[in-house]
Design an enzyme around this catalytic site. Structure first.
Site, PDB file in Angstrom:
ATOM      1  N   ASP A 106      21.373   1.099  29.780  1.00 32.94           N
ATOM      2  CA  ASP A 106      21.361   0.747  28.353  1.00 32.94           C
ATOM      3  C   ASP A 106      22.662   0.088  27.922  1.00 32.94           C
ATOM      4  O   ASP A 106      22.700  -0.655  26.961  1.00 32.94           O
ATOM      5  CB  ASP A 106      21.114   1.998  27.506  1.00 32.94           C
ATOM      6  N   LYS A 123       8.352   0.275  20.079  1.00 25.59           N
ATOM      7  CA  LYS A 123       8.394  -0.869  20.986  1.00 25.59           C
ATOM      8  C   LYS A 123       7.077  -1.646  21.008  1.00 25.59           C
ATOM      9  O   LYS A 123       6.958  -2.642  21.723  1.00 25.59           O
ATOM     10  CB  LYS A 123       8.749  -0.405  22.411  1.00 25.59           C
ATOM     11  N   ASN A 171      22.550   4.617  37.915  1.00 22.54           N
ATOM     12  CA  ASN A 171      21.844   5.865  37.609  1.00 22.54           C
ATOM     13  C   ASN A 171      21.110   6.349  38.845  1.00 22.54           C
ATOM     14  O   ASN A 171      21.124   5.697  39.885  1.00 22.54           O
ATOM     15  CB  ASN A 171      20.908   5.676  36.405  1.00 22.54           C
ATOM     16  N   LYS A 180      40.100  -5.439  41.447  1.00 16.97           N
ATOM     17  CA  LYS A 180      39.880  -3.994  41.531  1.00 16.97           C
ATOM     18  C   LYS A 180      40.861  -3.251  40.621  1.00 16.97           C
ATOM     19  O   LYS A 180      42.071  -3.489  40.691  1.00 16.97           O
ATOM     20  CB  LYS A 180      40.056  -3.547  42.987  1.00 16.97           C
ATOM     21  N   ILE A 229      14.629  -5.187  28.000  1.00 12.98           N
ATOM     22  CA  ILE A 229      13.653  -6.101  28.607  1.00 12.98           C
ATOM     23  C   ILE A 229      12.263  -5.880  28.023  1.00 12.98           C
ATOM     24  O   ILE A 229      11.587  -6.816  27.601  1.00 12.98           O
ATOM     25  CB  ILE A 229      13.623  -5.894  30.145  1.00 12.98           C
TER      26      ILE A 229
HETATM   27  O1  C5P Z   1      14.360   3.065  25.099  1.00 15.46           O
HETATM   28  P1  C5P Z   1      14.263   3.531  26.487  1.00 15.46           P
HETATM   29  O2  C5P Z   1      15.351   2.989  27.378  1.00 15.46           O
HETATM   30  O3  C5P Z   1      14.122   5.011  26.679  1.00 15.46           O
HETATM   31  O4  C5P Z   1      12.876   2.916  27.000  1.00 15.46           O
HETATM   32  C1  C5P Z   1      12.437   3.081  28.308  1.00 15.46           C
HETATM   33  C2  C5P Z   1      11.498   1.975  28.655  1.00 15.46           C
HETATM   34  O5  C5P Z   1      12.079   0.718  28.326  1.00 15.46           O
HETATM   35  C3  C5P Z   1      11.228   1.937  30.128  1.00 15.46           C
HETATM   36  O6  C5P Z   1       9.922   1.434  30.276  1.00 15.46           O
HETATM   37  C4  C5P Z   1      12.268   0.946  30.630  1.00 15.46           C
HETATM   38  O7  C5P Z   1      11.866   0.325  31.841  1.00 15.46           O
HETATM   39  C5  C5P Z   1      12.360  -0.039  29.495  1.00 15.46           C
HETATM   40  N1  C5P Z   1      13.688  -0.625  29.308  1.00 15.46           N
HETATM   41  C6  C5P Z   1      13.873  -1.992  29.518  1.00 15.46           C
HETATM   42  N2  C5P Z   1      15.098  -2.551  29.305  1.00 15.46           N
HETATM   43  C7  C5P Z   1      16.149  -1.792  28.907  1.00 15.46           C
HETATM   44  C8  C5P Z   1      15.970  -0.408  28.686  1.00 15.46           C
HETATM   45  C9  C5P Z   1      14.732   0.143  28.903  1.00 15.46           C
HETATM   46  O8  C5P Z   1      12.923  -2.678  29.892  1.00 15.46           O
HETATM   47  N3  C5P Z   1      17.329  -2.353  28.722  1.00 15.46           N
END
Ligand code: C5P
Length: 427
Positions: free
Chosen positions: A292, A358, A223, A302, A320
Site C-alpha cells: 500500500d 471499490k 510482505n 546502499k 490497481i
Molecule cells: O484495500 P485493500 O488493499 O485491502 O484491498 C485489497 C484488494 O485490492 C486485493 O484484491 C488487492 O489485490 C487489491 N489491491 C490492488 N492494488 C493495491 C492494493 C490492493 O490491486 N495497491
C-alpha cells in the site's frame, strides 16, 4: 507432382474411420519418449487416427518401427524424405491433422518453436499447421525453471499453444521437481475431452504474489505473501477453459504451465502491466498482496547504518483494483471484478465495505494471523457479492481456487444459471 495429400494411404486403405479425430503426435528427444508409445496406444484405443513424426533426438530413445507398429502408419523423420512420394510431408501432415500434440516436448523443441525455427520436419510442420497445438513438456526441473525455457513457455502460451503438465515428482535423473511428462491418459483426455469448461475461452487476468518496494539498491519493503493462492487461481481458471494472463510479483513457486505470464516486482510495475493487459479482459481477479505504501525517495546507493535511527518517508502506491474498477464501465466487455480482503478482525464488515467502496462484483475475504491466510498454508474464504454470500471452508489453496473459480463463473452469468445454489436469490 501429385497432390501432397495423396502421399498417405486413404482412410479406406488403412481402415481409418473418416470421422475419427486425426492426431499428429510429434516426439522429441527425451527419456519420456517411451511414454509417447503409451500415448499413441491410448489415442488409438480412443478411436483416433494417429500419425507420428519423430525428431532425430527422439530416435535415440525409441525406434520409428515401434511407433509404426503402434500407430499402424509409416513414421516420418525427415524434412526432405526422398522416399516420401512428394517430398512435402510437412504440408501434407500439417493439413491432415485435426490436432497436433508434442509429447515429450523438450526444452530445445520449445525454444525452436518459440523462435519459429524450421530446421527439421517437426518444427517445419508446426509452422505450416493451423490445427490446435498441445505440448506435454518433459525435462529436468532446473531446465523447466530456466529463464530461457520460461520465456519460450510464455511466448508459446501467448500464441495459444496449450500445455498439459509437466507434473511434479521424482524425475528420471533422480531429482525432484516440476518436469515430468504428464501421464499419457491425461494428455489423451486433454486432447479429446472437449466438454466446455465453466470459463471456456473467457479472458481472465489475475494478479498474484507480493510486491517489493525498493528502499535502496539492496533492500525493499515486502510482505509474507507466497503467491500460492493466485497461482492456484490461474491454474484453476486455465483448467476451466479460460485464457489466462497472470501478472505476478516474486512468488515462492513458478507459475503454472498453460498461462501467459508477466513477472513484475513493484506495485507501479504491476499497475502498468495490468493496464496494458486489460483490453478484452472478461474477469479481473486481484489476488496480489500489493504494497500500500512505498519509500517516497528510494536511495540510489546502499544506506549506511551510521545513524541510530532511520526514518523512511512512505507514499501511497497506485491501487490497481480501484483503478481497474474506475475504468471498467468504459470497457467493452465490462470485466467482472474480483478482489481479495485480508483482514485480522471484523472480516465481514471490512470486506463488505471494500466490496461497495471499490465497486466490486465479488470479494473473497480471509482472516490473516500467524499460520492462517498468508504464505504456504491452507485457507478459508468468505465470499461476498451484491446480494449474496458463500463461505468456502478451510482447505488447500488449490482446492479453494477451484471452488472460487466456479463461484466466479456463476457470477459471470448468474441469470443463465438460476438453479445454481450461489445465485442471488439464495442470499
Ligand atoms: O484495500 P485493500 O488493499 O485491502 O484491498 C485489497 C484488494 O485490492 C486485493 O484484491 C488487492 O489485490 C487489491 N489491491 C490492488 N492494488 C493495491 C492494493 C490492493 O490491486 N495497491
Amino acid at each position: 507432382m501429385s497432390d501432397p495429400e495423396d502421399i498417405f494411404a486413404t482412410p479406406a486403405d488403412t481402415g481409418e474411420m473418416t470421422d475419427a479425430p486425426r492426431i499428429l503426435v510429434g516426439v522429441s528427444g527425451g527419456i519420456a519418449a517411451y511414454k509417447a508409445c503409451e500415448l499413441v496406444r491410448e489415442l488409438r484405443r480412443r478411436g483416433c487416427a494417429v500419425r507420428v513424426v519423430m525428431t532425430a533426438g527422439a530416435q535415440a530413445f525409441v525406434t520409428p518401427l515401434t511407433f509404426q507398429a503402434l500407430s499402424g502408419e509409416p513414421v516420418r523423420t525427415h524434412l526432405l524424405d526422398a522416399e516420401a512420394e512428394s517430398g512435402m510431408d510437412h504440408i501434407a501432415l500439417a493439413r491432415w491433422a485435426d490436432q497436433v500434440v508434442i509429447a515429450p516436448a523438450t526444452a530445445d523443441l520449445m525454444a525452436r518453436m518459440a523462435h519459429g525455427l524450421a530446421d527439421d520436419l517437426l518444427t517445419t510442420l508446426l509452422l505450416a499447421t493451423t490445427a490446435p497445438v498441445t505440448l506435454a513438456p518433459a525435462m529436468n526441473h532446473r531446465m523447466w525453471e530456466h529463464p530461457a525455457t520460461r520465456a519460450s513457455h510464455a511466448t508459446l502460451c501467448e500464441r495459444g499453444v496449450r500445455f498439459v503438465g509437466p507434473d511434479s515428482g521424482e524425475q528420471a535423473c533422480g531429482e525432484q521437481g516440476a518436469g515430468r511428462m504428464a501421464e499419457p491418459a491425461a494428455i489423451a483426455a486433454a486432447l479429446l475431452d472437449t466438454h466446455p469448461g465453466a470459463l471456456q475461452d473467457r479472458r481472465v487476468l489475475i494478479t498474484a504474489g507480493p510486491t517489493r518496494e525498493p528502499v535502496d539498491p539492496v533492500r525493499y519493503l515486502g510482505n509474507r505473501s507466497s503467491g500460492r493462492m493466485g497461482l492456484a487461481l490461474a491454474a484453476a481458471a486455465r483448467d476451466a477453459g479460460a485464457r489466462v494472463t497472470l501478472v505476478h510479483g516474486p512468488c515462492e513457486h513458478p507459475p503454472p504451465p498453460g498461462v501467459a505470464t508477466r513477472a513484475v516486482e513493484t506495485a507501479a510495475e504491476m499497475h502498468a502491466a495490468v493496464l496494458e493487459a486489460l483490453e478484452g479482459t472478461e474477469v479481473f481477479i486481484a489476488s496480489a498482496a500489493v504494497a500500500d505504501y512505498r519509500p517516497a525517495a528510494p536511495a540510489d546507493h546502499k544506506l549506511k547504518k551510521s545513524r541510530d535511527s532511520l526514518n523512511l518517508e512512505l507514499e501511497r502506491t497506485p491501487d490497481i483494483l480501484a483503478d481497474v474498477a474506475r475504468r471498467a464501465e468504459q470497457l467493452a466487455p465490462r470485466p467482472l471484478l474480483v478482489g481479495f480482503a485480508a483482514e485480522t478482525d471484523r472480516l465481514r464488515e471490512h470486506a463488505g465495505d471494500k466490496l461497495t467502496s471499490k465497486g466490486l462484483d465479488l470479494i473473497a475475504a480471509n482472516r490473516v494471523d500467524a499460520g492462517r491466510g498468508f504464505g504456504d498454508v491452507d485457507n478459508a474464504l468468505l465470499c461476498l457479492w451484491p446480494g449474496g454470500e458463500r463461505e468456502l471452508p478451510r482447505q488447500p489453496k488449490e482446492q479453494l481456487a477451484g471452488e472460487l473459480i466456479r463461484l466466479i463463473a456463476d457470477r459471470l452469468a448468474p441469470d443463465t444459471n438460476p438453479d445454481h445454489p450461489s445465485s442471488p436469490q439464495e442470499a
